[in-house]
Design an enzyme around this catalytic site. Structure first.
Site, short mmCIF file in Angstrom:
data_model
loop_
_atom_site.label_atom_id
_atom_site.label_comp_id
_atom_site.label_asym_id
_atom_site.label_seq_id
_atom_site.Cartn_x
_atom_site.Cartn_y
_atom_site.Cartn_z
CG ASP A 2 54.81 105.52 41.91
OD1 ASP A 2 55.98 105.12 42.02
OD2 ASP A 2 54.48 106.47 41.19
CG ASP B 65 54.42 110.51 41.82
OD1 ASP B 65 55.03 109.50 41.44
OD2 ASP B 65 53.42 110.95 41.23
CG ASP C 165 56.87 90.83 -3.57
OD1 ASP C 165 57.17 91.70 -2.74
OD2 ASP C 165 55.89 90.92 -4.34
CG ASP D 231 34.64 77.24 69.38
OD1 ASP D 231 35.85 77.48 69.26
OD2 ASP D 231 33.88 77.10 68.42
CG ASP E 234 55.58 93.38 0.20
OD1 ASP E 234 56.67 93.84 0.60
OD2 ASP E 234 55.01 93.80 -0.82
CG ASP E 235 60.16 92.47 -0.21
OD1 ASP E 235 59.34 92.06 -1.04
OD2 ASP E 235 60.68 93.59 -0.26
#
Length: 1598
Positions: free
Chosen positions: A732, A667, A1361, A457, A1442-1443
């Protein structure tokens, strides 16, 4: 006595038995045939222990009491009436009471309800109680029922194993019969009847006797009432009432059939494949399981099956996990094909070369070496998945051991403890784990084994043998253990040597390990290589390094073998070897269990805690520690995953072979915000690995072209200057480095781009540390010198020069010395920010000063000069013409510099630079010479023109020269730099006309009284140099009587160098003239009469002003304040009346007036960088211009006023009103513009609580606000905005989590009154919200596109609304609000539950809430690229907080959405949009008139009509509406819809065009808009470019 107790307490004993049985049950999925006494629960073992006493009936003390159950009475089990079983053919009492029955005691002693009519049972005696336990049968051999002569001998022949057996519980229902059968079979096994119980095939080991048959029959009747039996059981018993075994046989078969589905799932989940069997066999096995599950109506998807298969792959097939990890559409057939391909390749390779490792075709790395005299070299083909992979043979147990055992003396085995090692390859094994008992690991079929041979082996690092017959010098193994490729332990019994005697008498010895748990005897080629023995697979021989053949090797099957005849046998005892290392601790707790119980703590912490007795009832010796140190907990690996540790110096061994300037680190730092455009926002740094030489380059952006230019420059610089070629650049993974442009650049030049791994900035430590060092130096230098921030890169470059010249702590040389450069010449370096005087080589006049104050920055990169910053010119120059100032203090004036004077040292160091040289100034190369909006404070001139038409005349008052009060003046605010550009140049500063000003008014700005004081002619003048460091207020003392006659004798002046000139005799004759001017003169009305007269004094001096033209010729509207003539009345008896200054209306901070200071030192003329600089452009005459006799260190003079007059004449003649006016007018126009803006009073749109309710005198309005207030309170309580159950003390809560609140009131556009409870987000702490969360709203492009599509497709438009929208969103953070003061809860706090209006995170929370609802409940999908736009097949929704605006072809689709919204939110329908008539909308302030299929009109006429008058801007009601279809003659095709940004801008000429669809518009879409050219009102309403601002302000004045 004991029998009496039993008679007295029969029921309690019986009840306890039932409680014990029913309190604890065996799981139903347990194999009933595999249950043994040793696997019983604890109560079984306790029962056995208690009943292991004498056969006599135990007393009450011996019965274990169950404290958790109430003991049921025996009557709780209902006895069957008349024995529901058939009466015919029942056993007779004689048969039932055979001689052997006495041994089992009476049937009435069993814990069961008796059958009154059954002949097989005796009637129970009322005097005998039912016992708790049933006596078991004996284990004697069966006796025939007709052997009556042996009745007396049977009891003596039987040996009892147990005295009592725990009975099964009584069957309670038909559904529980299968579970009850399991317990009943266990009961029979414990009664020594396990060998007569049939299996699922109906086979039994022996025939039962009559008494055993009766025993089974009676117990089955006792615990299984007939009426509770299943139908199929009843059918069997109706045929044969005593055929209990048939019932048991079918029950077992049914249980196994029901468990087959579970077994299939378990088998599928535990699939494993490593190539030991053929791929076809594996595919058939898996397919069979899946098909069987499918037949049971369980469909296993291909994706699930693939995932289960991939989880169990190992060896060469393991890489398929990564290949399929990112795939979504996994096919089972494709996976089987991949597995088959790998298996076939490995099989072919193993047939050719036994030492070759199985590999995939894509990962072949062929290496071929020849043997030498030292190491064995075998031709191998390795499958490299890791850097540390080794050659391995196929299908053999690959074994790897610690290097401590390699090349060890054969006569001595090291018995020391070896630390565990985990190798990178899956097929390698490691030593170091303690041995523990395990089953033999046989992953290879041993049918191919060649007997009496060793398998050679190449992948095994150790030799393993199964027999100790050949092991010499064997020693027990105490600490060594090996794991195979599947991470299974292979225990090693002993360590020894194998002795070989080859053909030519050559003897050698190698180390070997003994273990019986392997399939083949393995011979490691690496061990042979240590003995200079090589395996030649071409000639099939073992050879020495010199070519001597030692033995032949045989190929059998797929492997090569060596005969064991060459082994020298030993005489060691096999039994001794196998028993040398028995496990001493069989019942120890496994470490993984303790690890989980103690919260996944680490190994050392657990071991140390047990040693210190920190954990009770558990000792260190109670735990199996063999594999603890190397145990890998999967949960810990996932939950505690960290970045790998970087070892200091580990990088050097990979880079030590590089020469200087071959390996660079780079860098990018940035951006730096709030800088002018001329200053760089980034810099890119480079560091050489070998020399640590550093370079920095400025960058204005991070575009590919900019980065590429820098790389081109530095590579060329290194090649030409150092004769080196860059081989590797480490960086990097920023997009500026990983783009295709830079990658192609590196490839063309043969440069290796070395990137860091993902999220591993520490691997880029050289460049990161350099940036940190440079920035630390930059901050320090800027703070010490006081220079502005836009010079930050100059500080970085200065730091780079110094750092390259100094020796670092880790090196013995500086970077310059390593690079072969000379050391730094200290004579060429000045302290950063050192004040200097720079020679002005190009003055505007021969009499102007030649020196300009500046600050030294750093040596020039492109010349032998120095980069110097000139604040007065707002730029940097490269020059050698400078002189260092002496005794000049820097920013840190609070320090005592008297003891820190370095002038002598600087003179000595820079002696050869102390003179001016030739004119060689150059501009800085990287655009730092440009002016910056942030560098200085701009100046504002006073407008002498009136701002209003009405003014009154006042009498001319005489000058008051007897007082000099200390008053405050106001410093100007910062305006644009270009406005004051006229005052920056040295040639445009000082006035040519001397003047006299009132001493009192001078302190307030230099006002001069006149007889008629108007905003035009009585303007207040400010002394610009009072507030500038280095300037002076020093003027001629006019308090004495002899100097009021304007004679101006004996005035002393000072030169630039600080020397005094002789006294100059001035002419005392003055010509005082009066000029009448109009308050608003035009260019052509210079001689017209005015409503006031202004005394103009023309002071003609021979020495200074002989050539000055007459001042009377200048109209005042064209006179700059730099040349403004003081209006002085010679009447000394007049009263002093100070006019109101225009600056009083400006929002300027107060500055305390400073007394005049000595200006004999030239250095005091340098404007301080951090102070607010002013000049005469602020509206007053320069103090230095007073009588032109002050000790002047000011900027140079204007050449003459004739130039200004000529420019004005040219301006007037050409009538160039639309162009930029002369610079002398800019300051006047600017003041007027600011004055006009100040006249616009801001309109408050909201009211506080006290203003709206408490002190509101309008009762009607107050009542409406009160109603709105109560409505808001009700809504807050309805939405559970805060915790109403508890008030919190403010002293107990972290102040960061506390937010103030308030009520605000306003009146909406529709006239309704609104109250809103809001949080004070302006004081909200940053830790209480996530700054990355954003509150998205619909983009106006998306809204306009949706409107255009609606018009072309006849869509219905519905406007909705949602009331109190934010209160529907929960808040994640722990926040508390302080109630408003009017509630009287000063020391209490409320815990917020909802996203209150005003919080930083409320908008984002609401957006996520409504987005989730629209997607999940309304079946909408957000349009990609347009946030807040949702769409399905029918409806499009545009969301603005909210409209909601709904667009749909079918109005019912809109109504369906509205219905769904109303289920969750309080939704109001503002405009449903139904009908075919014109409908008016007010959407986000945009007025829309829409009639389906006809037209859509957009405008803002109503809102502008209401708002513009409040801004004092008249609205032009005659504005013409134009019909503009866009670019004339241009039509959009379908293919042109997708265009890039550049084409978009070119096509529409920069207009904010909408995204139109040709197939939608049909070339019929027109946009109506109001065309507005550049308007004066734009000054107040728009951010304008500086030139446009100047132009509009000029129009305003005229």
């Amino acid at each position: 006595m004991e029998s009496q107790q039993l008679h007295q307490n029969p029921h309690s004993l019986h009840g306890s038995a039932y409680a014990s049985v029913t309190s604890k049950e065996v799981p139903s999925n347990q194999d009933p045939l595999a249950v043994s006494a040793s696997n019983l629960p604890e109560f079984d073992r306790d029962s056995t222990k208690v009943n292991s006493q004498e056969e006599t009936t135990p007393g009450t003390s011996a019965v274990p009491e169950n404290h958790h159950h109430v003991s049921p009475q025996p009557a709780s089990v209902p006895p069957p009436q008349n024995g529901q079983y058939q009466q015919h053919g029942m056993m007779t009492p004689n048969k039932a009471m055979a001689s052997n029955w006495a041994h089992y005691q009476q049937p009435s002693m069993m814990t069961c309800s008796h059958y009154q009519t059954s002949p097989a049972y005796y009637q129970p005696d009322p005097h005998y109680p039912l016992p708790q336990y049933i006596p078991p049968l004996s284990t004697s051999s069966p006796d025939p029922i007709d052997s009556q002569d042996q009745h007396s001998e049977v009891p003596q022949a039987k040996t009892k194993v147990r005295n009592n057996v725990l009975p099964p519980h009584t069957l309670t229902s038909e559904e529980n019969f299968s579970t009850w059968v399991k317990f009943y079979i266990r009961f029979l096994k414990n009664s020594n009847l396990g060998d007569i119980i049939p299996n699922d095939q109906g086979e039994i080991k022996r025939q039962m006797t009559y008494e055993e048959h009766a025993y089974i029959y009676n117990t089955f009747q006792a615990f299984a009432p007939f009426h509770l039996l299943p139908t199929w059981v009843k059918q069997i018993l109706e045929i044969n009432y005593s055929d209990i075994l048939t019932v048991l046989c079918k029950s077992v078969s049914k249980m196994q059939t029901n468990n087959q589905e579970l077994k299939d799932w378990i088998a599928l989940a535990n699939l494993e494949y490593n190539g030991s069997t053929s791929a076809d066999t594996f595919e058939i096995t898996v397919s069979t399981i899946i098909q069987r599950l499918k037949e049971n109506n369980i469909n296993v998807s291909d994706r699930l099956a693939c995932q289960l298969i991939l989880k169990g792959l190992s060896g060469d097939f393991k890489y398929l996990r990564n290949q399929y990890r990112t795939k979504t559409n996994m096919k089972l057939s494709q996976l089987f094909a991949e597995i088959q391909l790998i298996y076939d390749e490995n099989k072919i390779m193993n047939l050719n070369k036994p030492s070759q490792y199985k590999q995939h075709s894509e990962y072949k790395n062929v290496s071929r070496t020849s043997p030498n005299t030292t190491n064995t070299k075998v031709t191998t083909r390795n499958y490299h998945r890791t850097n540390s992979s080794k050659p391995r043979a196929a299908k053999a147990h690959n074994i790897a051991t610690s290097s401590k055992f390699s090349r060890v003396n054969n006569d001595h085995i090291n018995e020391s403890t070896v630390s565990s090692q985990y190798l990178s390859d899956d097929n390698e094994l490691s030593l170091g784990q303690q041995q523990k008992e395990s089953k033999p690991t046989r992953t290879i079929d041993s049918n191919d084994e060649l007997p009496d041979h060793l398998l050679i082996d190449s992948g095994a690092s150790q030799t393993l043998v199964r027999s100790a017959h050949y092991l010499h010098h064997a020693t027990p193994n105490s600490e060594i253990n090996i794991v195979d490729a599947q991470k299974q332990d292979i225990p090693i019994n002993a360590i020894g040597n194998l002795h070989f005697n080859f053909q030519n008498g050559t003897k050698t010895s190698i180390k070997a390990l003994h273990t019986p748990n392997i399939a083949y005897d393995l011979l490691s080629l690496s061990e042979l290589a240590n003995q200079n023995i090589t395996a030649c697979f071409t000639r099939n021989t073992l050879e020495r390094s010199d070519g001597t053949v030692l033995a032949p090797i045989v190929k059998h099957g797929d492997f090569y073998w060596l005969s064991k005849k060459y082994l020298i046998p030993s005489h060691i005892s096999k039994l001794t070897i196998n028993n040398v290392n028995k496990s001493k601790s069989v019942n120890k707790y496994p470490y993984p269990l303790i690890h989980r119980m103690l919260g996944h703590a680490n190994f050392r912490s657990i071991q140390k805690s047990l040693k210190k007795n920190a954990v009770t009832y558990l000792k260190e010796s109670d735990i199996e520690w063999s594999n603890a140190s190397t145990y890998q907990c999967p949960d810990c690996l996932i939950g505690k995953s960290t970045k790998h540790r970087h070892v200091k110096g580990s990088r050097l061994k990979y880079q030590e072979s590089y020469e200087p300037f071959q390996y660079l680190h780079t860098d990018i730092f940035g951006p730096v915000h709030h800088l002018p455009k001329s200053a760089p926002s980034y810099f890119i740094s480079f560091t050489d690995e070998k020399t640590r030489f550093q370079w920095v380059y400025p960058l204005h952006d991070r575009r590919e072209e900019s980065i590429l230019n820098v790389f081109t420059s530095i590579l060329a610089f290194i090649k030409n200057q150092f004769n080196a070629r860059v081989l590797v650049i480490q960086m990097d993974r920023g997009s500026e480095y990983t783009n295709k442009t830079l990658h192609k650049f590196f490839t063309n030049r043969g440069i290796t781009a070395c990137y860091t791994t993902t999220a591993d900035s520490r691997a880029h430590g050289v460049a990161e540390r350099l940036n940190r060092t440079l920035l630390n130096d930059c901050r320090t230098l800027l703070h010490c010198s006081g220079l502005p921030n836009h010079l930050w890169f100059s500080a970085v470059e200065f730091s780079t020069i110094i750092r390259n010249s100094l020796v670092s702590p880790k090196n013995d040389k500086s970077a310059r010395q390593h690079a072969g450069l000379a050391g730094l010449d200290i004579t060429t370096i000045l302290p950063f920010g050192q004040p200097v005087i720079v020679n002005n080589h190009n003055p505007d006049s021969k009499i102007h000063p030649r020196g300009i104050p500046g600050y030294a920055l750093h040596p020039s990169r492109n010349s032998y000069g120095y980069i110097i910053y000139l604040p007065s010119l707002k730029k940097t120059v490269d020059t050698t013409n400078y002189v260092i100032l002496q005794n000049k203090q820097t920013k840190l004036d609070q320090f005592d510099y008297d003891t820190l004077t370095f002038d002598d040292d600087l003179n000595r160091l820079t002696a050869h630079n102390q003179s001016f040289i030739e004119q060689n100034e150059t501009e800085q190369s990287y655009d730092q010479n440009k002016e910056s909006d942030h560098d200085y404070q701009s100046e504002i001139e006073i407008n002498s023109d009136p701002l209003v038409n009405d003014f009154s005349s006042q009498s001319i008052n005489p000058l008051q020269l007897d007082k000099e009060p200390v008053q405050k003046v106001r410093a100007p605010k910062e305006v644009d730099a270009d406005i004051s550009e006229y005052n920056i140049l040295p040639s445009t500063i000082r006035s040519r006309t001397p003047h006299i000003i009132n001493k009192e008014s001078t302190e307030m700005g230099g006002t001069v009284e006149s007889d008629t004081t108007s905003p035009r002619h009585s303007s207040t003048f400010t002394a610009r140099n009072q507030n500038r460091p280095g300037s002076t207020n020093e003027m001629i003392d006019l308090t004495s009587q002899d100097r009021v006659n304007y004679g101006l004798e004996n005035i002393k002046t000072t030169r630039l160098g600080g020397t005094e000139e002789p006294y100059i005799q001035r002419n005392s004759d003055t010509n005082i003239k009066y000029r009448t001017t109009n308050s608003t003169p035009s260019i052509d009305d210079r001689s017209s009469n005015s409503e006031s007269t202004t005394p103009i004094i023309s002071i003609e001096t021979k020495a200074v002003c002989d050539n000055t033209p007459s001042i009377d010729t200048d109209p005042p509207e064209y006179r700059s304040s730099d040349h403004a003539t003081p209006n002085i009345m010679p009447d000394k008896s007049s009263k002093n009346v100070t006019a109101d200054s225009i600056l009083d209306d400006l929002p300027l901070p107060d500055l305390t007036h400073k007394s005049p200071t000595d200006t004999s030192d030239v250095s005091k003329d340098i404007p301080h960088i951090h102070s607010r600089q002013t000049n005469s452009s602020l509206g007053g005459m320069d103090d230095s211009n007073v009588l032109t006799t002050t000790k002047s260190k000011k900027r140079s003079l204007e050449d003459n006023e004739t130039e200004i007059e000529v420019s004005r004449d040219t301006w007037n003649n050409k009538n160039m009103r639309s162009l930029e006016p002369p610079r002398s007018k800019k300051r006047i126009n600017l003041i007027a513009a600011i004055k006009g803006v100040k006249s616009i009073k801001p309109v408050r749109t909201t009211l506080r609580y006290d203003e709206a309710i408490t002190y509101n005198k309008d009762n009607k309005e107050k009542d409406r606000y009160v109603e709105a207030y109560h409505k808001e309170i009700s809504q807050l309580l309805k939405m559970n905005t805060w915790d109403t159950n508890k008030y919190y003390d403010r002293n107990d809560i972290d102040p960061k989590k506390v937010i103030n609140s308030m009520f605000i009131f306003n009146k909406k556009r529709d006239g309704t009154h609104k109250a809103r409870f809001v949080a004070r987000s302006d004081i909200q702490h940053p830790d209480t919200y996530d700054s990355d969360m954003q509150s998205n709203t619909v983009h106006h492009y998306a809204l306009m596109t949706s409107l255009s599509i609606a018009l072309d497709n006849d869509y219905y438009i519905t406007q909705l609304d949602i009331s109190s929208a934010y209160l529907y969103a929960d808040i994640k953070e722990e926040l508390y609000i302080r109630p408003p003061p009017h509630l009287g809860l000063n020391d209490k706090l409320l815990r917020l539950r909802k996203s209150l209006y005003g919080l930083k995170q409320s908008g984002a929370n609401w957006y996520e809430t409504i987005k989730s609802y629209l997607i999940n409940c309304c079946d909408m999908q957000e349009v990609r690229g347009w946030s807040c736009v949702f769409k399905n097949s029918q409806v499009t929704i545009c969301l603005f907080v909210d409209d909601m605006i709904l667009f749909s072809k079918d109005l019912n689709a809109n109504k369906k959405i509205i219905t769904t919204l109303k289920k969750q939110y309080d939704t109001k329908i503002i405009n449903l949009g139904e009908g075919d008539n014109e409908i008016q909308y007010d959407i986000l302030g945009l007025e829309i008139k829409y009639q389906r299929s006809k037209y859509m009109k957009l405008g803002m006429e109503k809102s502008l009509t209401e708002k513009l008058p409040k801004l004092n801007v008249p609205l032009n009601p005659k504005g013409k509406k134009l019909r503009a279809p866009g670019q004339p003659g241009h039509y959009i095709d379908q293919d042109e819809l997708e265009i890039n940004e550049e084409k978009f801008r070119n096509r529409f000429f920069g207009t904010k065009a909408m995204r139109l669809r040709d197939e939608v518009s049909g070339n019929n879409l027109y946009v109506y808009y109001i065309e507005t050219k550049k308007n004066i009102a734009d000054v107040m309403t728009k951010p304008l470019p500086i030139k446009t601002f100047k132009l509009l302000t000029n129009k305003w004045i005229h």
